[in-house]
Design a protein around this motif. Structure first.
Motif, PDB file in Angstrom:
ATOM      1  N   ALA A 146       0.849  -1.207   0.000  1.00 14.20           N
ATOM      2  CA  ALA A 146       0.000   0.000   0.000  1.00 14.20           C
ATOM      3  C   ALA A 146       0.871   1.239   0.000  1.00 14.20           C
ATOM      4  O   ALA A 146       1.920   1.292   0.655  1.00 14.20           O
ATOM      5  N   SER A 147       0.416   2.266  -0.737  1.00 14.76           N
ATOM      6  CA  SER A 147       1.147   3.535  -0.774  1.00 14.76           C
ATOM      7  C   SER A 147       0.169   4.692  -0.584  1.00 14.76           C
ATOM      8  O   SER A 147      -1.031   4.562  -0.825  1.00 14.76           O
ATOM      9  N   GLY A 148       0.692   5.829  -0.135  1.00 12.99           N
ATOM     10  CA  GLY A 148      -0.143   6.999   0.102  1.00 12.99           C
ATOM     11  C   GLY A 148       0.551   7.982   1.013  1.00 12.99           C
ATOM     12  O   GLY A 148       1.778   7.968   1.152  1.00 12.99           O
ATOM     13  N   SER A 149      -0.237   8.819   1.659  1.00 12.02           N
ATOM     14  CA  SER A 149       0.298   9.812   2.599  1.00 12.02           C
ATOM     15  C   SER A 149       0.071   9.317   4.028  1.00 12.02           C
ATOM     16  O   SER A 149      -0.346   8.182   4.244  1.00 12.02           O
ATOM     17  N   ILE A 150       0.375  10.179   5.003  1.00 12.97           N
ATOM     18  CA  ILE A 150       0.240   9.817   6.412  1.00 12.97           C
ATOM     19  C   ILE A 150      -0.868  10.638   7.058  1.00 12.97           C
ATOM     20  O   ILE A 150      -0.971  11.848   6.835  1.00 12.97           O
ATOM     21  N   LYS A 151      -1.665   9.970   7.850  1.00 14.31           N
ATOM     22  CA  LYS A 151      -2.778  10.631   8.527  1.00 14.31           C
ATOM     23  C   LYS A 151      -2.871  10.093   9.955  1.00 14.31           C
ATOM     24  O   LYS A 151      -2.669   8.906  10.194  1.00 14.31           O
ATOM     25  N   LYS A 152      -3.172  10.988  10.888  1.00 18.54           N
ATOM     26  CA  LYS A 152      -3.502  10.563  12.243  1.00 18.54           C
ATOM     27  C   LYS A 152      -4.995  10.803  12.432  1.00 18.54           C
ATOM     28  O   LYS A 152      -5.484  11.920  12.251  1.00 18.54           O
ATOM     29  N   THR A 153      -5.723   9.755  12.746  1.00 18.18           N
ATOM     30  CA  THR A 153      -7.177   9.871  12.847  1.00 18.18           C
ATOM     31  C   THR A 153      -7.585  10.721  14.047  1.00 18.18           C
ATOM     32  O   THR A 153      -6.758  11.067  14.900  1.00 18.18           O
ATOM     33  N   GLU A 154      -8.861  11.052  14.101  1.00 21.64           N
ATOM     34  CA  GLU A 154      -9.392  11.836  15.214  1.00 21.64           C
ATOM     35  C   GLU A 154      -9.191  11.129  16.545  1.00 21.64           C
ATOM     36  O   GLU A 154      -9.115  11.763  17.591  1.00 21.64           O
ATOM     37  N   LYS A 155      -9.108   9.800  16.503  1.00 21.97           N
ATOM     38  CA  LYS A 155      -8.894   9.027  17.731  1.00 21.97           C
ATOM     39  C   LYS A 155      -7.420   8.804  18.029  1.00 21.97           C
ATOM     40  O   LYS A 155      -7.074   8.082  18.966  1.00 21.97           O
ATOM     41  N   GLY A 156      -6.541   9.418  17.209  1.00 26.58           N
ATOM     42  CA  GLY A 156      -5.110   9.331  17.485  1.00 26.58           C
ATOM     43  C   GLY A 156      -4.409   8.117  16.907  1.00 26.58           C
ATOM     44  O   GLY A 156      -3.289   7.798  17.317  1.00 26.58           O
TER      45      GLY A 156
END
Length: 222
Positions: free
Chosen positions: A173-183
């Protein structure tokens, strides 16, 4: 007359002794009969342990065979659509541990759009909620979440994600980085590829299987 009374008393005493002996003999025969029949009765009410084990083993084997047949059908369907479910290579830029350490500073809900990462590993958990699919991927260094949103994937890829990806599959899998609302630090997936389609579910729920020989014997990649 005295002799007659003695004779009658003796006769009655002998009759009483004979009746007691007959009763005792009947009681012994009755008890013997009960002892003989008890094991047979127990056998009819308590099935043998090995019979229950054989039944459970047969059911488990049947379930595994059914799952294998379903996943083999998915392999055929993927190939029919022009996808090879056993890829030859995947270019990985980071391990899951490297991503966890490098982007731990992100705030909840923040997306690092300038990051472009590529990882690979085995899917060990999967949850779908309408236009969102969350998966946990494990490599040799740890785990990280894959955040798969319908709007960030092509229609074809999102349908493939819902219909063909199972726990146990090895995915790139490839893409960007995200931190969800739940951390939860996640790879915000823009593209993925099935690297190895697993034909059987993970043994022992994938964790706690530390015996190396057993891991090879129960390999999900066969």
């Amino acid at each position: 007359m005295e002799a007659l009374r003695v004779w009658r008393a003796s006769f009655n005493l002998l009759g009483f002794a004979a009746s007691r002996a007959a009763a005792a003999s009947a009681g012994r025969a009755h008890r013997f009969h009960i002892r003989c029949c008890s094991p047979a009765a127990a056998a009819t009410t308590k099935p043998p342990q090995d019979r229950r084990r054989r039944s459970a083993s047969s059911s488990s084997t049947s379930d595994r065979d059914s799952i294998r047949a379903i996943r083999l059908k998915k392999v055929e369907e993927l190939r029919g659509k022009g996808y090879e479910p056993y890829a030859y290579k995947w270019d990985r830029t980071h391990t899951t541990k490297e991503l966890q350490e490098r982007y731990t500073h992100l705030e909840n809900g923040e997306v690092c759009t300038e990051a472009s990462v590529s990882i690979a590993g085995r899917i060990v958990a999967r949850r779908a909620f309408g236009k969102l699919v969350f998966m946990t991927i494990r490599d040799d260094s740890g785990t990280i979440q894959l955040y798969c949103e319908k709007d960030s994937l092509t229609e074809e890829q999102f349908e493939q994600l819902k219909a063909f990806i199972d726990v146990g599959d090895i995915l790139g899998a490839s893409g960007s980085i995200k931190k969800t609302e739940k951390g939860e630090l996640s790879v915000y997936v823009s593209f993925f590829e099935i690297l190895t389609k697993s034909l059987l579910p993970l043994p022992d729920k994938y964790h706690g299987l530390t015996d190396v020989d057993k891991r090879y014997r129960q390999s999900t990649l066969t």
